[in-house]
Every structure is written in structure tokens, then in C-alpha cells.
Design an enzyme around this catalytic site. Structure first.
Site, PDB file in Angstrom:
ATOM      1  N   HIS A   1      87.446  83.071  34.222  1.00 48.11           N
ATOM      2  CA  HIS A   1      86.955  82.641  35.532  1.00 48.11           C
ATOM      3  C   HIS A   1      87.959  83.068  36.611  1.00 48.11           C
ATOM      4  CE1 HIS A   1      85.746  80.127  38.895  1.00 48.11           C
ATOM      5  NE2 HIS A   1      84.560  80.029  38.297  1.00 48.11           N
TER       6      HIS A   1
ATOM      7  N   SER B   1      77.838  80.627  44.654  1.00 44.47           N
ATOM      8  CA  SER B   1      77.043  79.912  45.660  1.00 44.47           C
ATOM      9  C   SER B   1      75.540  79.915  45.375  1.00 44.47           C
ATOM     10  CB  SER B   1      77.336  80.460  47.056  1.00 44.47           C
ATOM     11  OG  SER B   1      78.701  80.245  47.353  1.00 44.47           O
TER      12      SER B   1
ATOM     13  N   GLY C   1      81.964  79.391  45.942  1.00 46.60           N
ATOM     14  CA  GLY C   1      82.375  78.199  46.688  1.00 46.60           C
ATOM     15  C   GLY C   1      81.948  78.194  48.142  1.00 46.60           C
TER      16      GLY C   1
ATOM     17  N   ASN D   1      79.339  74.556  35.867  1.00 43.83           N
ATOM     18  CA  ASN D   1      80.802  74.554  35.813  1.00 43.83           C
ATOM     19  C   ASN D   1      81.271  73.421  36.728  1.00 43.83           C
ATOM     20  OD1 ASN D   1      83.524  74.998  35.842  1.00 43.83           O
ATOM     21  ND2 ASN D   1      83.433  76.981  36.894  1.00 43.83           N
ATOM     22  N   TRP D   2      81.578  72.295  36.114  1.00 41.81           N
ATOM     23  CA  TRP D   2      81.921  71.109  36.906  1.00 41.81           C
ATOM     24  C   TRP D   2      83.320  71.191  37.539  1.00 41.81           C
ATOM     25  CZ3 TRP D   2      80.027  66.125  33.852  1.00 41.81           C
ATOM     26  CH2 TRP D   2      78.647  66.006  34.006  1.00 41.81           C
ATOM     27  N   LYS D   3      84.115  72.156  37.109  1.00 47.10           N
ATOM     28  CA  LYS D   3      85.487  72.260  37.631  1.00 47.10           C
ATOM     29  C   LYS D   3      86.148  70.873  37.588  1.00 47.10           C
ATOM     30  CE  LYS D   3      83.872  76.103  40.424  1.00 47.10           C
ATOM     31  NZ  LYS D   3      84.159  77.050  41.464  1.00 47.10           N
TER      32      LYS D   3
ATOM     33  N   GLY E   1      78.612  76.412  40.237  1.00 46.04           N
ATOM     34  CA  GLY E   1      79.786  75.580  40.508  1.00 46.04           C
ATOM     35  C   GLY E   1      79.410  74.342  41.295  1.00 46.04           C
TER      36      GLY E   1
ATOM     37  N   GLU F   1      80.335  87.160  38.572  1.00 44.19           N
ATOM     38  CA  GLU F   1      80.695  86.236  39.645  1.00 44.19           C
ATOM     39  C   GLU F   1      81.523  86.954  40.718  1.00 44.19           C
ATOM     40  OE1 GLU F   1      80.279  81.943  38.448  1.00 44.19           O
ATOM     41  OE2 GLU F   1      82.372  82.452  38.161  1.00 44.19           O
TER      42      GLU F   1
HETATM   43  C1  PEP Z   1      81.970  79.247  39.947  1.00 47.36           C
HETATM   44  O1  PEP Z   1      83.094  79.033  40.378  1.00 47.36           O
HETATM   45  O2  PEP Z   1      81.762  79.531  38.757  1.00 47.36           O
HETATM   46  C2  PEP Z   1      80.843  79.147  40.868  1.00 47.36           C
HETATM   47  C3  PEP Z   1      79.764  79.803  40.615  1.00 47.36           C
HETATM   48  O3  PEP Z   1      81.082  78.347  41.961  1.00 47.36           O
HETATM   49  P1  PEP Z   1      80.090  78.062  43.177  1.00 47.36           P
HETATM   50  O4  PEP Z   1      78.693  77.873  42.626  1.00 47.36           O
HETATM   51  O5  PEP Z   1      80.639  76.837  43.798  1.00 47.36           O
HETATM   52  O6  PEP Z   1      80.155  79.250  44.066  1.00 47.36           O
END
Ligand code: PEP
Length: 246
Positions: free
Chosen positions: A90, A207, A165, A9-11, A228, A159
Site C-alpha cells: 500500500h 477516493s 484520500g 481498508n479500514w486503516k 479507504g 491505486e
Molecule cells: C486506500 O488508501 O486504499 C484508499 C483507496 O483510500 P481512499 O478510498 O480513502 O482514497
């Protein structure tokens, strides 16, 4: 052999077409020999038409098919731009106002257009009385209401919002992930039927980094990850893929 699935998920982390194209081409090269694991990428919308060589997805979608909805993008538009899947529900979209009802409508719109929905569920905090399990149940039941036929294509991403994050030390521990995945699978069985529920891949997100990917995949009872921040770092993402090899 069922492959593990790791979705990036590149956001808004990677936004230049050149950087994105280079990333995908290096990703393909560096992950070419990895067996039993597949990588999909959800870039920002603008990059969908310029990327090739990997399964692409949207990070969200509109529940509407067309009309006066400024700034929105439909399932059919995503598909036309090259997406085969889309992240739905999400937590960062829920924070912006998407309700369980919206998530339900988006999921139906994705499935109706033949775009695989990756349904995100997760609690903002854990509580000693187990209230987070009721919340997960509610998110799943409302998203999948009347949508039993979706089971054939559905993917669920667990999630926990409190773990998103941060860093590997703050992520959920594998034992807790496993316990929650069993709960999600049981809930899916109640909604979709046992056979269908067994088919649904359940990913963990929150994370995931190279430091915790191996233990989470071995002991967390998951079929893969939704990643993410670490998915925007090529070396880290490839390390995570390596941890998921079979
Ligand atoms: C996400 O937001 O889908 C996610 C898993 O983010 P991160 O890996 O940065 O926690």
C-alpha cells in the site's frame, strides 16, 4: 459468474471492538440480498481475532516468519488471527519506507503461508510522457519476480496515489482507469503468462465513494474496488456494494 470484490481498508478509522462488531453485523444484514458482489474487510490487526462473518485481511505484514522484529506481524500470525488475505505494498506503507524489494518479500511470505496477497501499485503523479506506465511496470515486475506460481491467488489493486484520500470529484476518471487496467493486464501477461493474467482480479482504489462507484465499475474495466475512507462509513460502503451488483 465471477463475483465483483470490494475490499474495505479500514486503516485506523475504526478501532473499537464494539464499533467494529456492530459494523460487520449491520454490513451483513444490509448487504445480504446483493448478488454478484462480495465484501472483504481489512481492519487494524487488533480487531482480527474479534471479528467474524466476513473475510478478513491484514493491512500489511512482515516478510519475516519470526525472530527479533519488534512490532512486526508475520503471515502465519495473521492467519492464526483470522486473516485470509493481506494488503501488500500500500502506498501509505511505501511512504513509511517499504521498497519494491520489501514488497516482493512480503508478497512471497503471504503466498507461502497461504494468505492471499492484494498487491497495490500506483503512481504518485501522471506525466504527459507516460512515465507512470514505466513505474507501474517496475512495481509489478519487481513484486512478482520469480513468483509466477502466485498467479492462482493474486489480486492486484491499482491505486493512483494522487487520488487517495480525497473525494469522488478528485478520483480518476473511468476512461483513464480502463486504459491503465488494460496496461496492467498486459504487463501481468508478460510476467505471468496470458492465461494466468486473465485470472487475476484487478481492483481500483482512490477516493471511491457512492457518487463515482457506479461509473467506475461500469466503465473502468475493473473487477471491484479497494475502498479507504468510504469503507468506514456503513451507509457509504453499502451504497458502493450496491453499485457493484450484477
Ligand atoms: C486506500 O488508501 O486504499 C484508499 C483507496 O483510500 P481512499 O478510498 O480513502 O482514497
Amino acid at each position: 459468474m465471477k463475483k465483483r470484490l470490494v475490499i474495505a481498508n479500514w486503516k485506523m478509522y475504526i478501532h473499537s471492538p464494539d464499533a467494529a462488531k456492530k459494523f460487520i453485523s449491520l454490513l451483513k444484514r444490509k448487504s445480504a440480498g446483493l448478488s454478484g458482489v462480495e465484501a472483504w474487510v481489512a481492519p487494524p490487526f487488533t480487531l482480527l481475532p474479534v471479528l467474524k462473518g466476513v473475510k478478513l485481511g491484514g493491512q500489511t505484514l512482515s516478510s519475516y516468519a519470526d525472530g527479533a522484529h519488534t512490532g512486526e506481524i508475520s503471515a502465519a500470525m495473521l492467519k492464526a488471527a483470522g486473516a485470509t488475505f493481506v494488503i501488500v505494498g500500500h502506498s501509505e506503507r511505501r511512504t513509511l519506507g517499504d521498497t519494491n524489494e520489501d514488497v516482493h518479500a512480503q508478497l512471497a511470505a503471504a503466498a507461502g503461508a497461504g494468505v492471499v496477497p492484494v498487491l497495490c501499485v500506483g503512481e504518485t503523479a501522471r506525466s504527459a510522457d507516460g512515465a507512470h506506465f514505466s513505474l507501474l511496470e517496475e512495481q509489478l515486475a519487481s513484486a512478482l519476480r520469480g513468483a509466477q506460481s502466485l498467479a492462482a491467488k493474486l489480486i492486484v489493486a491499482y491505486e493512483p496515489v494522487w487520488a487517495i484520500g480525497k473525494s469522488a470529484e478528485d478520483a480518476m476518471q473511468p476512461g483513464e482507469v480502463e486504459e491503465t487496467v488494460i496496461f496492467i493486464r498486459k504487463t501481468l501477461a508478460n510476467i505471468l503468462g496470458r492465461k494466468e493474467a486473465l485470472r487475476v482480479p484487478i481492483l481500483y482504489g482512490g477516493s471511491v465513494e457512492p457518487q463515482n462507484a457506479a461509473t467506475l465499475i461500469t466503465d473502468g474495466g475493473v473487477d471491484g474496488f479497494l475502498v479507504g475512507h468510504a469503507s468506514a462509513d456503513l451507509e457509504q460502503f453499502v451504497e458502493i456494494l450496491k453499485s457493484c451488483r450484477k
